[in-house]
Scaffold this active site. Sequence first.
Site, PDB file in Angstrom:
ATOM      1  N   ASN A 149      -2.591  -3.794 -16.462  1.00  0.00           N
ATOM      2  CA  ASN A 149      -2.238  -4.081 -15.064  1.00  0.00           C
ATOM      3  C   ASN A 149      -0.783  -3.703 -14.851  1.00  0.00           C
ATOM      4  O   ASN A 149       0.139  -4.471 -15.128  1.00  0.00           O
ATOM      5  CB  ASN A 149      -2.461  -5.563 -14.753  1.00  0.00           C
ATOM      6  CG  ASN A 149      -3.927  -5.918 -14.738  1.00  0.00           C
ATOM      7  OD1 ASN A 149      -4.632  -5.638 -13.762  1.00  0.00           O
ATOM      8  ND2 ASN A 149      -4.405  -6.485 -15.832  1.00  0.00           N
ATOM      9  N   GLU A 150      -0.606  -2.494 -14.383  1.00  0.00           N
ATOM     10  CA  GLU A 150       0.730  -1.918 -14.223  1.00  0.00           C
ATOM     11  C   GLU A 150       1.391  -2.459 -12.950  1.00  0.00           C
ATOM     12  O   GLU A 150       0.732  -3.112 -12.124  1.00  0.00           O
ATOM     13  CB  GLU A 150       0.607  -0.394 -14.131  1.00  0.00           C
ATOM     14  CG  GLU A 150       0.057   0.275 -15.392  1.00  0.00           C
ATOM     15  CD  GLU A 150       1.064   0.348 -16.537  1.00  0.00           C
ATOM     16  OE1 GLU A 150       2.059  -0.408 -16.558  1.00  0.00           O
ATOM     17  OE2 GLU A 150       0.831   1.180 -17.438  1.00  0.00           O
ATOM     18  N   PRO A 151       2.700  -2.196 -12.788  1.00  0.00           N
ATOM     19  CA  PRO A 151       3.377  -2.588 -11.560  1.00  0.00           C
ATOM     20  C   PRO A 151       2.573  -2.176 -10.325  1.00  0.00           C
ATOM     21  O   PRO A 151       2.052  -1.057 -10.274  1.00  0.00           O
ATOM     22  CB  PRO A 151       4.705  -1.844 -11.640  1.00  0.00           C
ATOM     23  CG  PRO A 151       4.977  -1.769 -13.113  1.00  0.00           C
ATOM     24  CD  PRO A 151       3.626  -1.568 -13.750  1.00  0.00           C
ATOM     25  N   THR A 168       4.432   3.568 -19.951  1.00  0.00           N
ATOM     26  CA  THR A 168       3.323   3.155 -20.813  1.00  0.00           C
ATOM     27  C   THR A 168       2.788   4.348 -21.598  1.00  0.00           C
ATOM     28  O   THR A 168       2.522   4.261 -22.797  1.00  0.00           O
ATOM     29  CB  THR A 168       2.194   2.550 -19.943  1.00  0.00           C
ATOM     30  OG1 THR A 168       2.726   1.420 -19.250  1.00  0.00           O
ATOM     31  CG2 THR A 168       0.997   2.148 -20.777  1.00  0.00           C
TER      32      THR A 168
END
Length: 248
Positions: A149-151, A168
Amino acid sequence: KLAVTVYPDQQTASKKVAARIADVIRGKQASGEKAVLGLATGVTPIRVYNELVRLHKEEGLSFKNVITFNLDEYYPMKPDAAQSYVTFMYENLFSHIDIEKANVHIPDGTLAADDVAEWCLNYEKQIEALGGLDLQILGIGRTGHIGFNEPGSAPNSGTRLVTLDDLTRADAARDFGGKANVPTKAITMGVGTIFKAREIILMAWSKKKAPIIKKAIEGEISGEVPATYLQLSDNVEFVLDEDAASDL
Ligand code: GLP
């Protein structure tokens, strides 16, 4: 108030986390129930898995009543590829314990694009049908991601296909022999999926994680650092070594 426990080193911390996982498993066993665990990949949980294998081999801890759901997988990804999270989980844990293969769930990196959304909904449904995750373990990426769950991830997000952040992919480059070979996408449980777990343990070791740990624990709650959402939950514990805690 967020629970934060700091241990002198990751070996000690990993043993404590493994002992808590074993407690959940044994507690459920005692009442004839299944333990439903959310598992993570990456360097961070490796010693926890080593310790669980030791508990299985030396202290008779059985995983027959354990059902696992992994957080994430690269997309696309063949399960037998060296970098797949399937390979990781079997090498570090599943091949060395008595878990039933049918009880292992890992997001499927081989799905056709058209099938991903339905598959993801079904992943959520399978977890729900079992009564939810008893315990979710997490690492943290330097972008502040949990799972993948990235920014920009929403607090109520579910399992879905996501685009990986540049940082990442740079961090994963070594495993893939160059950043260009790192998939640009992944399937991940959502922040909302993780939040439904009855207990969440986020682990971080080393100085490299100190800045993002500071943001996650002390920073403003924001989708820019998805791990800050954990501040909103009262069943989360951060388990750190002294290096990861050194900026707090
Ligand atoms: C990976 C995983 C995450 C993990 C994070 C940190 O990309 N998808 O679940 O927590 O990055 O990895 P590591 O533990 O190797 O530092």
